[in-house]
Design a protein around this motif. Structure first.
Motif, short mmCIF file in Angstrom:
data_model
loop_
_atom_site.label_atom_id
_atom_site.label_comp_id
_atom_site.label_asym_id
_atom_site.label_seq_id
_atom_site.Cartn_x
_atom_site.Cartn_y
_atom_site.Cartn_z
N LEU A 1 -4.00 -3.75 -7.72
CA LEU A 1 -5.22 -4.09 -6.98
C LEU A 1 -6.12 -2.88 -6.79
CD1 LEU A 1 -3.85 -6.46 -4.17
CD2 LEU A 1 -4.75 -7.06 -6.42
N GLY A 2 -5.55 -1.71 -6.79
CA GLY A 2 -6.30 -0.47 -6.58
C GLY A 2 -5.38 0.71 -6.80
N PRO A 3 -5.91 1.93 -6.71
CA PRO A 3 -5.09 3.12 -6.99
C PRO A 3 -3.85 3.25 -6.11
CG PRO A 3 -7.41 3.70 -6.75
CD PRO A 3 -7.28 2.26 -6.38
N ASP A 4 -3.89 2.64 -4.91
CA ASP A 4 -2.74 2.72 -4.02
C ASP A 4 -2.35 1.35 -3.47
OD1 ASP A 4 -4.83 2.24 -2.32
OD2 ASP A 4 -4.27 3.78 -0.87
N GLU A 5 -2.70 0.28 -4.21
CA GLU A 5 -2.45 -1.07 -3.70
C GLU A 5 -2.01 -2.01 -4.81
OE1 GLU A 5 -4.64 -4.40 -0.89
OE2 GLU A 5 -5.86 -2.85 -1.82
N TRP A 6 -0.97 -2.80 -4.51
CA TRP A 6 -0.43 -3.78 -5.44
C TRP A 6 -0.11 -5.07 -4.71
CZ3 TRP A 6 0.72 1.28 -5.08
CH2 TRP A 6 0.46 2.07 -6.20
N MET A 7 -0.13 -6.19 -5.43
CA MET A 7 0.33 -7.46 -4.89
C MET A 7 1.57 -7.86 -5.68
SD MET A 7 -1.36 -11.23 -4.49
CE MET A 7 -2.43 -10.73 -3.16
N ILE A 8 2.61 -8.18 -4.95
CA ILE A 8 3.86 -8.62 -5.56
C ILE A 8 3.92 -10.14 -5.40
CG2 ILE A 8 6.37 -8.42 -5.55
CD1 ILE A 8 5.88 -5.64 -4.14
N HIS A 9 3.93 -10.83 -6.51
CA HIS A 9 3.96 -12.30 -6.56
C HIS A 9 5.41 -12.67 -6.89
CE1 HIS A 9 2.42 -16.33 -7.63
NE2 HIS A 9 3.18 -16.24 -8.70
N ARG B 1 0.88 -1.17 0.00
CA ARG B 1 0.00 0.00 0.00
C ARG B 1 0.91 1.21 0.00
NH1 ARG B 1 -5.58 -0.96 1.24
NH2 ARG B 1 -5.67 1.14 0.39
N LEU B 2 0.75 2.07 -1.00
CA LEU B 2 1.63 3.20 -1.20
C LEU B 2 0.82 4.37 -1.71
CD1 LEU B 2 4.67 4.10 -1.39
CD2 LEU B 2 4.65 3.18 -3.70
N SER B 3 0.79 5.46 -0.94
CA SER B 3 -0.06 6.58 -1.31
C SER B 3 0.42 7.29 -2.58
CB SER B 3 -0.17 7.59 -0.15
OG SER B 3 1.12 8.04 0.22
N ASN B 4 1.70 7.34 -2.81
CA ASN B 4 2.24 7.94 -4.03
C ASN B 4 2.73 6.80 -4.90
OD1 ASN B 4 3.64 9.20 -6.03
ND2 ASN B 4 4.98 10.37 -4.71
N ALA C 1 10.88 3.72 4.22
CA ALA C 1 10.64 4.01 5.64
C ALA C 1 10.16 5.44 5.89
CB ALA C 1 11.91 3.74 6.45
N ASP C 2 10.56 6.38 5.05
CA ASP C 2 10.18 7.78 5.26
C ASP C 2 8.86 8.16 4.58
OD1 ASP C 2 11.21 7.47 2.71
OD2 ASP C 2 12.12 9.47 2.67
N ARG C 3 8.17 7.17 4.03
CA ARG C 3 6.90 7.43 3.33
C ARG C 3 5.75 6.74 4.03
NH1 ARG C 3 8.34 6.38 -2.88
NH2 ARG C 3 6.25 7.14 -3.15
N HIS C 4 4.55 7.18 3.72
CA HIS C 4 3.34 6.54 4.25
C HIS C 4 3.10 5.29 3.42
CE1 HIS C 4 -0.46 6.33 6.32
NE2 HIS C 4 -1.07 6.17 5.15
N VAL C 5 3.43 4.13 3.99
CA VAL C 5 3.41 2.88 3.24
C VAL C 5 3.11 1.70 4.16
CG1 VAL C 5 5.90 2.49 3.52
CG2 VAL C 5 4.74 1.51 1.55
N ALA C 6 2.54 0.64 3.60
CA ALA C 6 2.36 -0.62 4.32
C ALA C 6 2.87 -1.74 3.42
CB ALA C 6 0.89 -0.85 4.66
N VAL C 7 3.77 -2.54 3.95
CA VAL C 7 4.34 -3.68 3.23
C VAL C 7 4.04 -4.91 4.07
CG1 VAL C 7 6.43 -4.69 2.25
CG2 VAL C 7 6.19 -2.20 2.33
#
Length: 178
Positions: free
Chosen positions: A75-83, A39-42, A101-107
């Motif tokens: 998956l969406g405008p701010d979401e991807w799945m890495i296979h 999940r990555l806002s940018n 680490a310095d960005r708004h992100v979820a891994v």
């Protein structure tokens, strides 16, 4: 770090007890592949991450990119799945967390959530059309496209990798059903 003590996804998969389906189409489990939810806002990755891990985020909805054995699904405008192979999943997750680490992100490692399968052969599309409500005609759904839908009663993530080959990710609990 994800602890996989006593758990071997391929050995414990319920579909292994079944013989692979052969003939006009083949359905096989894709061995030793994991998944990371990003999940990555940018929607841009640092050049170092793209180069080191071969990641390129697909910019268009319902598409994916593939570089070697790593596939990134939109998956969406701010979401991807890495296979990616399990051997790369941990390094990839840690690398993404470090570089972003310095960005708004979820891994998040979601490897244990689902099983990857590949359906291929001359009748693969026809088989999917029997149990999936999407328009899978080649004019509507072709190589490079992906969708979230269901096949019969199983929720799937579907990606067409070649003209007669599809990648399916299905919840582990539904793998025997397929």
């Amino acid at each position: 770090m994800l602890n996989r003590v006593g758990f071997e996804p391929v050995e414990c998969s319920l579909i292994l007890a079944k013989a692979p389906v052969r003939g006009a189409a083949n359905l096989d489990q894709v061995d030793q592949f994991g998944a990371i939810n990003l999940r990555l806002s940018n929607a841009s990755l640092p050049a170092k991450v793209m180069k080191e891990y071969g990641l390129l985020l697909p910019a268009s909805p319902n598409t994916f990119t593939q570089e070697g054995d790593v596939t990134v699904l939109w998956l969406g405008p701010d979401e991807w799945m890495i296979h990616a192979p399990f051997t790369k999943t941990l390094d990839l997750k840690q690398g993404l967390e470090s570089e972003l680490a310095d960005r708004h992100v979820a891994v998040t490692d979601v490897s244990d959530n689902s099983v990857a399968m590949e359906l291929g052969g001359q009748s693969a599309r026809r088989i999917l059309e029997k149990g999936c409500p999407l328009d899978l005609h080649p004019r509507a759904f072709g190589p490079g496209q992906r969708a979230q839908s269901h096949f019969l009663q199983a929720v799937i993530l579907l990606a067409q990798t070649e003209s007669d080959r599809f990648l399916l990710r299905v919840r582990r609990s539904m793998s025997e059903y397929l």
